[in-house]
Design a protein around this motif. Structure first.
Motif, short mmCIF file in Angstrom:
data_model
loop_
_atom_site.label_atom_id
_atom_site.label_comp_id
_atom_site.label_asym_id
_atom_site.label_seq_id
_atom_site.Cartn_x
_atom_site.Cartn_y
_atom_site.Cartn_z
N ARG A 71 0.46 -1.46 0.01
CA ARG A 71 0.12 0.18 0.26
C ARG A 71 1.08 1.12 -0.47
O ARG A 71 0.20 1.94 -0.17
CB ARG A 71 -0.26 -0.45 1.59
N LEU A 72 2.03 1.39 0.57
CA LEU A 72 2.83 2.20 0.80
C LEU A 72 3.86 2.60 -0.27
O LEU A 72 5.18 1.51 -0.51
CB LEU A 72 3.35 2.65 2.17
N VAL A 73 4.90 3.26 -0.37
CA VAL A 73 6.33 3.72 -1.02
C VAL A 73 6.34 4.65 0.12
O VAL A 73 6.26 5.54 0.20
CB VAL A 73 6.22 4.59 -2.19
N LEU A 74 7.82 4.63 0.98
CA LEU A 74 9.01 4.99 1.47
C LEU A 74 9.72 5.64 1.23
O LEU A 74 10.84 4.37 -0.36
CB LEU A 74 9.43 4.08 2.86
N ARG A 75 9.61 6.87 0.65
CA ARG A 75 11.29 7.66 -0.36
C ARG A 75 11.44 8.57 0.22
O ARG A 75 11.19 9.27 0.81
CB ARG A 75 10.02 8.48 -1.41
N PRO A 76 12.79 9.21 -0.34
CA PRO A 76 12.95 10.82 0.01
C PRO A 76 12.16 11.80 -0.04
O PRO A 76 11.04 11.68 -0.69
CB PRO A 76 13.67 11.07 -0.16
N PHE A 77 11.85 12.87 1.13
CA PHE A 77 11.12 14.08 1.34
C PHE A 77 11.76 14.18 -0.39
O PHE A 77 13.06 14.81 -0.74
CB PHE A 77 11.16 15.26 2.30
N ASP A 78 10.37 15.70 -1.17
CA ASP A 78 11.40 15.88 -2.10
C ASP A 78 9.62 17.58 -1.80
O ASP A 78 9.29 17.14 -1.17
CB ASP A 78 11.10 15.63 -3.82
N MET A 79 10.01 18.27 -2.77
CA MET A 79 9.09 19.94 -2.09
C MET A 79 7.83 20.12 -2.83
O MET A 79 7.52 20.29 -2.07
CB MET A 79 10.44 21.01 -3.42
N ALA A 80 8.02 18.27 -3.31
CA ALA A 80 6.41 18.51 -3.66
C ALA A 80 5.42 18.46 -2.34
O ALA A 80 4.00 18.52 -2.89
CB ALA A 80 6.55 17.61 -5.11
N ASP A 81 6.10 17.81 -1.28
CA ASP A 81 5.35 16.96 -0.45
C ASP A 81 5.29 18.45 1.06
O ASP A 81 4.44 18.20 1.94
CB ASP A 81 6.95 16.64 0.56
N VAL A 82 5.99 19.27 0.51
CA VAL A 82 5.75 20.42 1.40
C VAL A 82 4.07 21.05 1.67
O VAL A 82 4.06 21.45 3.04
CB VAL A 82 6.87 21.86 0.91
N PRO A 83 3.73 21.59 0.96
CA PRO A 83 2.17 21.86 1.23
C PRO A 83 1.17 20.74 2.40
O PRO A 83 1.04 21.28 3.14
CB PRO A 83 1.64 21.53 0.10
N ALA A 84 1.63 19.25 2.14
CA ALA A 84 1.36 18.42 2.63
C ALA A 84 1.84 18.81 3.67
O ALA A 84 1.13 17.68 5.37
CB ALA A 84 0.49 16.83 2.17
N TYR A 85 3.28 18.10 3.62
CA TYR A 85 3.79 18.39 5.41
C TYR A 85 4.14 19.34 5.85
O TYR A 85 3.56 18.98 7.44
CB TYR A 85 5.42 17.74 4.94
N ILE A 86 3.51 20.51 5.48
CA ILE A 86 3.17 21.89 7.11
C ILE A 86 1.64 21.80 7.10
O ILE A 86 1.12 21.69 8.38
CB ILE A 86 2.72 23.07 6.15
N GLU A 87 0.63 20.78 6.85
CA GLU A 87 -0.27 20.61 7.58
C GLU A 87 -0.37 19.73 8.61
O GLU A 87 -0.52 19.41 9.63
CB GLU A 87 -1.56 20.18 5.99
N MET A 88 0.46 18.93 8.32
CA MET A 88 0.32 17.50 8.95
C MET A 88 1.35 17.94 10.06
O MET A 88 1.14 17.56 11.39
CB MET A 88 1.09 16.29 8.23
N MET A 89 2.35 18.90 10.05
CA MET A 89 3.18 19.17 11.46
C MET A 89 1.99 19.88 12.03
O MET A 89 2.70 19.85 12.75
CB MET A 89 5.00 19.39 10.46
N ASN A 90 1.32 20.81 11.68
CA ASN A 90 0.45 21.82 12.24
C ASN A 90 -0.85 20.51 13.14
O ASN A 90 -1.91 21.52 13.63
CB ASN A 90 -0.02 22.88 11.36
N ASP A 91 -0.75 19.42 12.79
CA ASP A 91 -2.21 18.98 13.12
C ASP A 91 -1.76 18.74 15.11
O ASP A 91 -0.42 18.63 15.95
CB ASP A 91 -1.86 16.90 12.72
N GLU A 92 -2.77 18.82 15.69
CA GLU A 92 -2.48 18.78 17.26
C GLU A 92 -1.74 17.98 17.48
O GLU A 92 -1.21 18.00 18.42
CB GLU A 92 -3.90 18.96 17.53
#
Length: 225
Positions: free
Chosen positions: A27-48
């Motif tokens: 179901r998953l792919v574990l890969r290095p981060f890239d710049m396209a991940d930034v918007p979703a990463y910001i949202e994830m990291m601001n979760d309570e």
């Protein structure tokens, strides 16, 4: 990779690093981060829950995310500390979490794992699946002998991941980490918390993948490249 250089007749041993790879499961792919991940990463990291249980800056900004993708995450591997993966869905490529190895000790072949699941992906078993895939790669391909997890005493979801993986609870580090709790005015304040230490050895994984596949309907390690 191991690089050797000689300076003034003395051999200098450079840091061993993990290879730059991706790991795939059903179901998953574990890969290095890239710049396209930034918007979703910001949202994830601001979760309570992420704010409460991690040491990440809050609020987590565009600058924080770009620094993570461009500098901090790649440096974990290049400097020999560990390796960082973005966890994405195989079918949609949507970011659903992150998993990382850190505090890696090449002499004892031991490392620590930490993981975060995005709020839109919780309840799917993604954290367990990604850590299992990483553990199998680490034990089978890299020859490691121990993975350690340290879960805050109040973070029951993280503890459940450790239990599902077959980790053994080895003790408590009292008052060992700073966590955060929400205040009445909508802010956050630091609190101290105990850490439960879990150990995972290669033999602890025997039968775990099959049990998880039967219970949750998802597979474990498939491929790395």
């Amino acid at each position: 990779m191991l690089c050797l250089h000689t300076v003034f007749g003395m051999e200098l041993r450079m840091t061993l690093t993990f290879p730059s790879i991706s790991i795939s499961t059903d179901r998953l792919v574990l890969r290095p981060f890239d710049m396209a991940d930034v918007p979703a990463y910001i949202e994830m990291m601001n979760d309570e829950l992420v704010t409460a249980w991690t040491e990440a800056p809050h609020p987590y900004t565009q600058t924080d995310a770009e620094r993570w993708v461009r500098r901090i995450a790649p440096a974990e591997r290049s400097q020999g500390h560990g390796i960082v993966f973005a966890v994405t869905e195989f079918l949609t490529q949507r970011l659903v979490g992150s998993v990382r190895l850190l505090n890696t000790d090449r002499r004892t072949l031991a490392t620590e794992v930490r993981y975060i699941t995005a709020p839109w992906a919780r309840g799917e078993g993604y954290a367990t699946e990604s850590v299992l895939a990483l553990a199998e790669w680490l034990f089978r391909d890299q020859g490691f002998e121990r993975i350690e997890l340290r879960t805050p005493a109040g973070n029951t979801a993280s503890q459940q991941v450790a239990q599902k993986l077959g980790c053994i609870s080895e003790g408590v580090l009292r008052n060992a980490r700073i966590a955060r709790t929400a205040t009445e005015d909508g802010g956050w304040t630091d609190i101290r918390t105990d850490l439960i230490v879990w150990g995972l050895l290669p033999e602890d994984l025997e039968g775990v993948a099959e049990q998880l596949a039967e219970a949750g309907g998802y597979g474990a390690y498939q491929d790395w490249n």
